[in-house]
Design a protein around this motif. Sequence first.
Motif, PDB file in Angstrom:
ATOM      1  N   GLU A   1     -43.610 -66.125  42.454  1.00  0.00           N
ATOM      2  CA  GLU A   1     -43.018 -66.346  43.778  1.00  0.00           C
ATOM      3  C   GLU A   1     -42.005 -67.493  43.738  1.00  0.00           C
ATOM      4  OE1 GLU A   1     -46.131 -66.307  42.802  1.00  0.00           O
ATOM      5  OE2 GLU A   1     -47.470 -67.560  44.005  1.00  0.00           O
ATOM      6  N   ASP A   2     -42.125 -68.387  42.758  1.00  0.00           N
ATOM      7  CA  ASP A   2     -41.190 -69.505  42.665  1.00  0.00           C
ATOM      8  C   ASP A   2     -39.943 -69.182  41.839  1.00  0.00           C
ATOM      9  OD1 ASP A   2     -42.460 -71.490  44.230  1.00  0.00           O
ATOM     10  OD2 ASP A   2     -43.961 -71.731  42.659  1.00  0.00           O
ATOM     11  N   ALA A   3     -39.870 -68.004  41.276  1.00  0.00           N
ATOM     12  CA  ALA A   3     -38.700 -67.692  40.440  1.00  0.00           C
ATOM     13  C   ALA A   3     -38.551 -66.182  40.276  1.00  0.00           C
ATOM     14  CB  ALA A   3     -38.824 -68.367  39.071  1.00  0.00           C
ATOM     15  N   SER A   4     -38.091 -65.524  41.332  1.00  0.00           N
ATOM     16  CA  SER A   4     -37.939 -64.062  41.283  1.00  0.00           C
ATOM     17  C   SER A   4     -36.493 -63.632  41.079  1.00  0.00           C
ATOM     18  CB  SER A   4     -38.441 -63.438  42.597  1.00  0.00           C
ATOM     19  OG  SER A   4     -39.736 -63.876  42.896  1.00  0.00           O
ATOM     20  N   LEU A   5     -35.554 -64.559  41.175  1.00  0.00           N
ATOM     21  CA  LEU A   5     -34.150 -64.145  41.206  1.00  0.00           C
ATOM     22  C   LEU A   5     -33.691 -63.534  39.887  1.00  0.00           C
ATOM     23  CD1 LEU A   5     -32.557 -67.079  43.242  1.00  0.00           C
ATOM     24  CD2 LEU A   5     -33.187 -64.783  44.027  1.00  0.00           C
ATOM     25  N   THR A   6     -33.956 -64.226  38.787  1.00  0.00           N
ATOM     26  CA  THR A   6     -33.507 -63.688  37.497  1.00  0.00           C
ATOM     27  C   THR A   6     -34.177 -62.354  37.182  1.00  0.00           C
ATOM     28  OG1 THR A   6     -33.256 -65.963  36.794  1.00  0.00           O
ATOM     29  CG2 THR A   6     -33.050 -64.299  35.107  1.00  0.00           C
ATOM     30  N   PRO A   7     -35.498 -62.228  37.379  1.00  0.00           N
ATOM     31  CA  PRO A   7     -36.093 -60.904  37.136  1.00  0.00           C
ATOM     32  C   PRO A   7     -35.436 -59.802  37.973  1.00  0.00           C
ATOM     33  CG  PRO A   7     -37.816 -62.557  37.299  1.00  0.00           C
ATOM     34  CD  PRO A   7     -36.527 -63.248  37.634  1.00  0.00           C
ATOM     35  N   LEU A   8     -35.060 -60.094  39.216  1.00  0.00           N
ATOM     36  CA  LEU A   8     -34.422 -59.069  40.050  1.00  0.00           C
ATOM     37  C   LEU A   8     -33.014 -58.737  39.543  1.00  0.00           C
ATOM     38  CD1 LEU A   8     -35.660 -60.224  43.561  1.00  0.00           C
ATOM     39  CD2 LEU A   8     -36.321 -58.118  42.353  1.00  0.00           C
ATOM     40  N   ARG A   9     -32.278 -59.739  39.148  1.00  0.00           N
ATOM     41  CA  ARG A   9     -30.949 -59.487  38.563  1.00  0.00           C
ATOM     42  C   ARG A   9     -31.092 -58.721  37.253  1.00  0.00           C
ATOM     43  NH1 ARG A   9     -26.638 -57.593  37.937  1.00  0.00           N
ATOM     44  NH2 ARG A   9     -24.842 -58.678  37.047  1.00  0.00           N
ATOM     45  N   PHE A  10     -32.101 -59.070  36.482  1.00  0.00           N
ATOM     46  CA  PHE A  10     -32.415 -58.360  35.233  1.00  0.00           C
ATOM     47  C   PHE A  10     -32.691 -56.885  35.542  1.00  0.00           C
ATOM     48  CE2 PHE A  10     -35.671 -57.248  31.934  1.00  0.00           C
ATOM     49  CZ  PHE A  10     -34.902 -57.452  30.799  1.00  0.00           C
ATOM     50  N   GLY A  11     -33.349 -56.622  36.681  1.00  0.00           N
ATOM     51  CA  GLY A  11     -33.622 -55.242  37.094  1.00  0.00           C
ATOM     52  C   GLY A  11     -32.333 -54.445  37.268  1.00  0.00           C
ATOM     53  N   GLU A  12     -31.299 -55.089  37.805  1.00  0.00           N
ATOM     54  CA  GLU A  12     -30.009 -54.394  37.938  1.00  0.00           C
ATOM     55  C   GLU A  12     -29.445 -54.052  36.560  1.00  0.00           C
ATOM     56  OE1 GLU A  12     -28.439 -56.263  42.190  1.00  0.00           O
ATOM     57  OE2 GLU A  12     -27.573 -57.053  40.333  1.00  0.00           O
ATOM     58  N   LEU A  13     -29.600 -54.974  35.632  1.00  0.00           N
ATOM     59  CA  LEU A  13     -29.089 -54.715  34.276  1.00  0.00           C
ATOM     60  C   LEU A  13     -29.885 -53.597  33.599  1.00  0.00           C
ATOM     61  CD1 LEU A  13     -28.423 -58.375  33.019  1.00  0.00           C
ATOM     62  CD2 LEU A  13     -26.844 -56.804  34.161  1.00  0.00           C
ATOM     63  N   LEU A  14     -31.193 -53.542  33.899  1.00  0.00           N
ATOM     64  CA  LEU A  14     -32.016 -52.464  33.328  1.00  0.00           C
ATOM     65  C   LEU A  14     -31.477 -51.099  33.753  1.00  0.00           C
ATOM     66  CD1 LEU A  14     -35.572 -53.965  33.934  1.00  0.00           C
ATOM     67  CD2 LEU A  14     -34.724 -53.180  31.725  1.00  0.00           C
TER      68      LEU A  14
END
Length: 507
Positions: free
Chosen positions: A203-216
């Motif tokens: 919950e303290d760091a979701s931004l990079t995983p979500l951006r990574f999801g776009e790259l996936l």
Amino acid sequence: MTNSAQYGLPNNSGDARRDYPAFLDGRVRPMLIGGEWVPSLSGKSFESRNPANGELLATIAEGDSADIDRAVLAARKAFDGPWRTMKPDERQMILLRLADLVERHFDELSLLDTLDMGAPLRHTRGSKRHMVGLLRYFASMAVSLYGQTSSTSLGGELFACTLKEPVGVVGAIVPWNGPLMAAIWKTGPVLATGCTLVLKPAEDASLTPLRFGELLLEAGVPPGVVNIVPGFGATAGAALAAHTGVDKVSFTGSHLTGQQIVRASAGNLKRLSLELGGKSPNIVFADADLEVAASAAATAAFANAGQICSAGTRLFIQRPVFDEVVEAVARAARGLKVGAGLDEQTDIGPLVSRKQLDRVSGYLRAGREEGARALAGGERLDGDAHRNGFFVPPTVFTDIRDDMRIAQEEIFGPVVAAIPFDTLDEVVERANATPYGLGAGVWTRDVGRAHALAPRIRAGSVWVNCYNTMDPSMPFGGYKMSGYGRESGTQQLDDYLNVKALWIRRD
Ligand code: NAI
Ligand code: MG
């Protein structure tokens, strides 16, 4: 989108956000389920804030058990669908494209990590080679999974071999201290082995995983193969850990949450990998190159503001050189610049959250009350430059007893306990005397001593004349309460594979 070369350069216009990634566009960031970006079923959301100054970075859809249900269904459907029969070299190509995309967007990803969880740009940018290398390593493993044939005791009329098969739907629950690293460490083996994934970022760091999801998606990952559901531990995390549609959970975080995950796994006896905390010893013998050892000891304890599971937090120094080494480490600590991660000069960023600040401040207080002495640091920084963030200076404690809380418990802040020792047997016993067993450092020029010591340390990694060295091919993980299962290496792949014994009668 702004030019990536601009990322992270604080400008003087007073509008620092000008250089922020377009990803931070003010829209509520949705979650990734079945290849679609969707809002949470509940309509709830939560905030991401910069721990250096409290600024609002983004609002994020908040997943709970109903969203986890949807995501697990999507992952199951993908696992039973075309993904199951997709050729390994096609999965390899997806991983290679993903590696290229992560490489190309690395400035943006490291900036998002820095903004969201506080680590200095110098730190987040510095991991590029390892991150991209991990993805390329997993790509190579997608076409390199071997079973065995056996002659068996039964002789020629039976052919016997083992097959490696993906375990199925994997739930990954990850922490905030290395958001991109966590996303890669959990996604890479899933794609390499043919599993599918529901990833619950911290919950303290979701931004990079979500951006990574776009790259996936850009890399061609089919719908449902990787689903990303942000949310809180007690709701989304607990639902994923207990879900009977999940075959395996891979968790990184605290040992207390790890224990809850073990209990939650009992319903369907799911497979687990647990990468938990540590209280790792870093042992300096008098014959070591003391200058190198002291400088490395400071990095081992203070990098990422001490928020590294394998941080070298108990610094054992042989008595004849204790004063010299501890003073060098304290000098290094005092020389480190504590500040916002965006500042290119910063060595130590803020802690990730108020919760972690309170936790670490509590340990600083406990250390003083139990009689330890701070040679450097020791108190939260709250002067003008630091007031709006969660800043703790690098702290070196001496006058330690082994039973003090600061010598036993994982602090997860920039705090090291410096402890003198006399003999090898003594330091082995004291180094092993915590419930953890993640990493250990040994500094000596005597190769015989290094060999004598390494097997006696109960820890998953032993680094001699180096610390926290990592490579995609080398397994990383714990002994004892630091968990089980491994990240990286063929050992990690095995954690995502079932072994099938195949018997064929020849006649
Ligand atoms: P945590 O272990 O509670 O959180 C890690 C992840 O687990 C997060 O995604 C969280 O949402 C999730 N989670 C929390 N409770 C859960 C539950 N009941 N079921 C399923 N998932 C759950 O760690 P937290 O609270 O962020 O930090 C507390 C301490 O944990 C730190 O001070 C540090 O000592 C340790 N820690 C260790 C890490 C490591 O790499 N070994 C990483 C992060 C924290
Ligand atoms: Mg944040």
